[in-house]
Design a protein around this motif. Structure first.
Motif, mmCIF file in Angstrom:
data_model
loop_
_atom_site.group_PDB
_atom_site.id
_atom_site.type_symbol
_atom_site.label_atom_id
_atom_site.label_comp_id
_atom_site.label_asym_id
_atom_site.label_seq_id
_atom_site.Cartn_x
_atom_site.Cartn_y
_atom_site.Cartn_z
ATOM 1 N N ARG A 148 0.859 -1.187 0.000
ATOM 2 C CA ARG A 148 0.000 0.000 0.000
ATOM 3 C C ARG A 148 0.895 1.236 0.000
ATOM 4 O O ARG A 148 1.904 1.294 0.692
ATOM 5 C CB ARG A 148 -0.870 -0.027 1.251
ATOM 6 C CG ARG A 148 -1.974 0.961 1.255
ATOM 7 C CD ARG A 148 -2.843 0.707 2.453
ATOM 8 N NE ARG A 148 -3.928 1.665 2.496
ATOM 9 C CZ ARG A 148 -4.833 1.710 3.448
ATOM 10 N NH1 ARG A 148 -4.778 0.857 4.437
ATOM 11 N NH2 ARG A 148 -5.789 2.603 3.401
ATOM 12 N N SER A 196 3.272 2.939 -6.000
ATOM 13 C CA SER A 196 2.653 3.140 -7.300
ATOM 14 C C SER A 196 3.657 2.767 -8.383
ATOM 15 O O SER A 196 4.805 3.206 -8.340
ATOM 16 C CB SER A 196 2.220 4.598 -7.450
ATOM 17 O OG SER A 196 1.588 4.786 -8.689
ATOM 18 N N ARG A 218 -0.813 0.456 -6.291
ATOM 19 C CA ARG A 218 -1.445 0.875 -7.550
ATOM 20 C C ARG A 218 -0.514 0.554 -8.718
ATOM 21 O O ARG A 218 0.689 0.807 -8.642
ATOM 22 C CB ARG A 218 -1.699 2.372 -7.473
ATOM 23 C CG ARG A 218 -2.254 3.004 -8.715
ATOM 24 C CD ARG A 218 -2.361 4.515 -8.477
ATOM 25 N NE ARG A 218 -2.712 5.202 -9.685
ATOM 26 C CZ ARG A 218 -3.851 5.850 -9.846
ATOM 27 N NH1 ARG A 218 -4.732 5.897 -8.878
ATOM 28 N NH2 ARG A 218 -4.102 6.455 -10.981
ATOM 29 N N GLU A 245 -0.298 1.330 -12.899
ATOM 30 C CA GLU A 245 -0.805 1.974 -14.102
ATOM 31 C C GLU A 245 -0.121 1.306 -15.279
ATOM 32 O O GLU A 245 0.972 1.677 -15.667
ATOM 33 C CB GLU A 245 -0.509 3.479 -14.064
ATOM 34 C CG GLU A 245 -1.246 4.209 -12.975
ATOM 35 C CD GLU A 245 -0.959 5.701 -12.966
ATOM 36 O OE1 GLU A 245 -0.550 6.251 -14.005
ATOM 37 O OE2 GLU A 245 -1.147 6.301 -11.900
ATOM 38 N N HIS A 264 -7.557 -2.268 -1.024
ATOM 39 C CA HIS A 264 -6.844 -1.002 -1.174
ATOM 40 C C HIS A 264 -6.185 -0.874 -2.548
ATOM 41 O O HIS A 264 -5.760 0.204 -2.929
ATOM 42 C CB HIS A 264 -5.757 -0.860 -0.103
ATOM 43 C CG HIS A 264 -6.282 -1.031 1.285
ATOM 44 N ND1 HIS A 264 -7.115 -0.119 1.882
ATOM 45 C CD2 HIS A 264 -6.113 -2.037 2.174
ATOM 46 C CE1 HIS A 264 -7.427 -0.549 3.094
ATOM 47 N NE2 HIS A 264 -6.836 -1.702 3.294
ATOM 48 N N GLY A 265 -6.076 -1.979 -3.281
ATOM 49 C CA GLY A 265 -5.340 -1.999 -4.543
ATOM 50 C C GLY A 265 -6.108 -1.432 -5.709
ATOM 51 O O GLY A 265 -7.349 -1.439 -5.735
ATOM 52 N N GLN A 266 -5.338 -0.924 -6.700
ATOM 53 C CA GLN A 266 -5.930 -0.366 -7.915
ATOM 54 C C GLN A 266 -5.080 -0.769 -9.111
ATOM 55 O O GLN A 266 -3.848 -0.762 -9.037
ATOM 56 C CB GLN A 266 -5.967 1.151 -7.855
ATOM 57 C CG GLN A 266 -6.825 1.730 -6.783
ATOM 58 C CD GLN A 266 -6.784 3.250 -6.803
ATOM 59 O OE1 GLN A 266 -6.161 3.862 -7.656
ATOM 60 N NE2 GLN A 266 -7.456 3.871 -5.852
ATOM 61 N N VAL A 267 -5.762 -1.082 -10.213
ATOM 62 C CA VAL A 267 -5.087 -1.330 -11.487
ATOM 63 C C VAL A 267 -5.764 -0.458 -12.527
ATOM 64 O O VAL A 267 -6.989 -0.493 -12.678
ATOM 65 C CB VAL A 267 -5.158 -2.814 -11.915
ATOM 66 C CG1 VAL A 267 -4.572 -3.001 -13.300
ATOM 67 C CG2 VAL A 267 -4.449 -3.702 -10.910
ATOM 68 N N HIS A 268 -4.956 0.335 -13.236
ATOM 69 C CA HIS A 268 -5.442 1.135 -14.359
ATOM 70 C C HIS A 268 -4.765 0.562 -15.595
ATOM 71 O O HIS A 268 -3.696 1.003 -15.990
ATOM 72 C CB HIS A 268 -5.111 2.624 -14.171
ATOM 73 C CG HIS A 268 -5.883 3.253 -13.070
ATOM 74 N ND1 HIS A 268 -7.092 3.865 -13.275
ATOM 75 C CD2 HIS A 268 -5.640 3.338 -11.746
ATOM 76 C CE1 HIS A 268 -7.551 4.306 -12.118
ATOM 77 N NE2 HIS A 268 -6.683 4.000 -11.177
#
Length: 145
Positions: A24, A27, A43, A45, A62-66
């Motif tokens: 966390r 990026s 994260r 991208e 909490h994770g994000q993938v773009h």
């Protein structure tokens, strides 16, 4: 002696059971390719690609993938903006949110998970076994049905 056997067995299987963690607050801009397991709390991208039939991707709440995801197995509980392609098994946990198309083979979806896009099941490719050509060079006889 039993402990040594256990540790030898663990050493042999360790390459298949290794887990990478993106914590966390971290990026990454660019594509990520992994084998074994990848757990994402941060994260990415870019694309996420899992190599090998046993590759497992876990996206925490909490994770994000773009970007796109191409993996055999996945558990998603975070936010994905992009298409998701899972060739074996996908689990969507309650906080999962996918803004993009979803392609899967086997799907488990918890109440609360969201998919904003098309959902398509990938049919298992049937393997075809063709007969070997005749070795004698002659013409095969027709067999009545």
């Amino acid at each position: 002696m039993l402990n040594r056997r256990r540790s030898d067995r663990n050493d042999r299987n360790s390459s298949h059971n290794e887990t990478s963690l993106i914590a966390r607050g971290t990026s990454i801009r660019g594509d990520v390719r992994f084998s074994g397991a990848l757990h994402l709390d941060g994260r990415i991208e870019g694309s996420v690609v899992g190599d090998g039939e046993d590759a497992m991707f876990t996206l925490s709440e909490h994770g994000q993938v773009h970007g796109e995801i191409h993996v055999p197995q996945a558990v998603i509980n975070g936010h994905v903006t992009g298409d998701v392609n899972v060739s074996v098994r996908l689990e969507l946990a309650p906080q999962a949110r996918i803004d993009g198309d979803l392609r899967y083979h086997t799907l488990e979806m918890a109440a609360g998970a969201q998919v904003n896009g098309r959902i398509t099941r990938q049919a298992e490719e049937a393997q075809r076994n063709l007969p070997a050509p005749a070795q004698d060079g002659g013409v095969d006889e027709a067999v009545p049905a």
